[in-house]
Design an enzyme around this catalytic site. Sequence first.
Site, PDB file in Angstrom:
ATOM      1  CE  LYS A  33      -0.996   0.119   4.843  1.00  0.00           C
ATOM      2  NZ  LYS A  33      -0.113   1.758   5.494  1.00  0.00           N
ATOM      3  CB  THR A  34       3.617   2.036   1.519  1.00  0.00           C
ATOM      4  OG1 THR A  34       3.518   1.617   2.726  1.00  0.00           O
ATOM      5  CG2 THR A  34       4.790   3.733   1.950  1.00  0.00           C
ATOM      6  CG  ASP A 217      -1.091   5.079   5.161  1.00  0.00           C
ATOM      7  OD1 ASP A 217      -1.710   4.013   4.514  1.00  0.00           O
ATOM      8  OD2 ASP A 217       0.391   5.232   5.623  1.00  0.00           O
ATOM      9  CD  GLU A 218      -2.461   1.266   8.351  1.00  0.00           C
ATOM     10  OE1 GLU A 218      -2.749   1.357   8.521  1.00  0.00           O
ATOM     11  OE2 GLU A 218      -1.125   1.609   8.159  1.00  0.00           O
ATOM     12  CD  GLN A 248      -3.802  -5.797   7.825  1.00  0.00           C
ATOM     13  OE1 GLN A 248      -2.346  -5.134   8.905  1.00  0.00           O
ATOM     14  NE2 GLN A 248      -3.993  -4.982   6.663  1.00  0.00           N
ATOM     15  NE  ARG A 604       1.432  -8.505  10.845  1.00  0.00           N
ATOM     16  CZ  ARG A 604       0.508  -7.398  10.236  1.00  0.00           C
ATOM     17  NH1 ARG A 604       1.855  -5.922   9.523  1.00  0.00           N
ATOM     18  NH2 ARG A 604      -0.066  -7.282   9.215  1.00  0.00           N
TER      19      ARG A 604
END
Length: 686
Positions: A33-34, A217-218, A248, A604
């Site tokens: 995503k970044t 973002d997020e 998430q 993770r």
Amino acid sequence: MSKFLKGLNPEQRKAVMTTKGPVLVLAGAGTGKTRVITHRIAYMLSKGVSPKSILAMTFTNKAAGEMKERIGRLAPKSSVGDLTVGTFHSFCVKALRRFGDRVGLRKSFAICDAPDQFVAMKNALRDLGIRETTIQPRVCLGRVSLLKNRLVNPKQLLKSDDDWEAMIGRAYARYDEGLRASGLLDFDDLLLYTVKLLKDKKTLAQFRKRYRYIFVDEYQDTNGPQYEIIRQIGGKHHNVCVVGDDDQSIYGWRGADVSKILHFEDDFPEAVVIRLETNYRSTDEILEGANALIRNNLSRHEKSLHSAAGGGEPISIVRLEDENTEAQFVVDDIQRRAREDSVPLGDFAVLFRTQVQPRLFEMQLRQEQIPYTLVGGMSFFDRKEVRDVLAYLRLVANPADELSLLRVINVPPRGIGATTVKKALAIAADQRLSLAEVFMRGDEFPGLNPSAVGAAREFLDTLGGLGKLSSGRHLVELVKQLLLAVKYGDEIQRCYPDPETQTSRWDALNEIMNMAEMHLRRKRGATLSTFLEDLALSAAEDSEESDEPGDRGVTLMTLHSAKGLEFGRVYLVGAEEGLLPHARSVQDGAIDEERRLAYVGVTRAKRRLTITFTASRAKYGQRVGTIPSRFLYEIRGKKAPVEQMESDLRKINGAPRKPGKNGKKNRRRTKSGTAAKNAKRRKSPK
């Protein structure tokens, strides 16, 4: 192909090139995503979009810095400097510094950090005569913060017939009054006052004129005020691109509202929805378990991750006798795999649900002399000497800051006792003066000890004299002169007789000088106020992200802390009912968020995932039998990790919902980027 699109998969390319109108990018764990956000901004700059018209919001300074750095590698640095990229809170501070007078704020307001918020709430409860046996200040503060994040003001609570809610409302109102009297805002206030500011049509028009393109973002972590800020500024042009993953969303307990990302298409009906489902982190085996787990949440955007890396080892689920055996097994397994696979210890992480679980793992790691990092240790900003010096500096900038004055008025001891301070506070409340004003005019109040008043006045005069050094170029000198003027060396010698400890305490104070020097180099027009502002924002983030994992040892951390990170080999421990999902969440009906938390833990892991649970665990000094987590059943389906698991699961209150054929029965889904209009939506529990 444009350099901004090179190396992107089709979905990522679409997200980068869709630059007009509202866009919802559903970015699953590990899907890049970044990369999408930074390439999208660079792509827009290459198409002639003015950098001044772009506003990009993040949740941490670290994320903002990384975003700027990546954009800088793609676009001309001259244009990157004009972008507005930062956290919600830093954006709000700048807005309020410029326009705060329009909502009744002094431009010299200071930011109240978490420990001072605690003191302010303690004072508020004391003023109202509410005992700590009735409600703890920290509990009340958490409740007030949650209410602010839901845009609930104290007046709404004061009208309540519920005595408890009305009491919270009184504490909320008194706490806010105390902060305003000292010229302070807490972190939630920064958001609330910005929402209030945007209700002014003139101000809103100015923001809309400048910011024509908004990125968030997020997005799944936004709360009520943050959502309002985005909605108001983006309400005219609708060029709002939000990136996030509802699967998430794990911060509901502190105000994040997952419904904002679930209902984005209701707010912006013309929105384009793009799903990023190619995971570049984990193996297929790990992702199959993650997908199977999260499908059991009914209120979510449908998506299914698949791996770019291909197959791998199956998820290992291990039953241990008790928590001691669990810790021993995990540490032994880490030693063996590090040796056999020739991988560094930094490749291993142990993830747990609660703060008390790591104790046995720490003991075992120490016994085996294995280096480790426990994420979430004491923050630099929580050290006594750091907090003292920052309180002195805040008083230089704002003598009316009562909380800072109360902290250091007798540090080091200068003959101003608790009785004098208590009397001065009563006079201040009665005469509607600041505490500093009472001491400066002490001769007018015969009830005060003349010697103590003289000492307080001398102290305040000393700090006032340092004000001439508060312009940017003198920041480092100000810190040096301050330490000498208040004789802080005496305080270090008084509190820490050991010379080695004294040295470490001075090292922390030297670090403040280093920070001042760095602030001078980075900030145009730096002043003491801008320095304190940066430190306050850094302290808030540092309290959550202190002791970041590194490659020097095994990482121990909570599932909440692990979000956004990745490790080669992960041990998810304590997968039992009552721990994961946590008993309180089961009681409150917050199972969806607990499942999302487990999903974060699973995703993770890059190459190997081991999940452990025990047959028994100590509780309140007694050994009690445990039940495997329902999430284990959901991850493995019919392949139960141990015999009797299915019968154990039937004992769980509210046993797991079994999905229908292909896991799709009764599930809310989004179709072709648009929510099914006729589907009955089930809201996630608060």
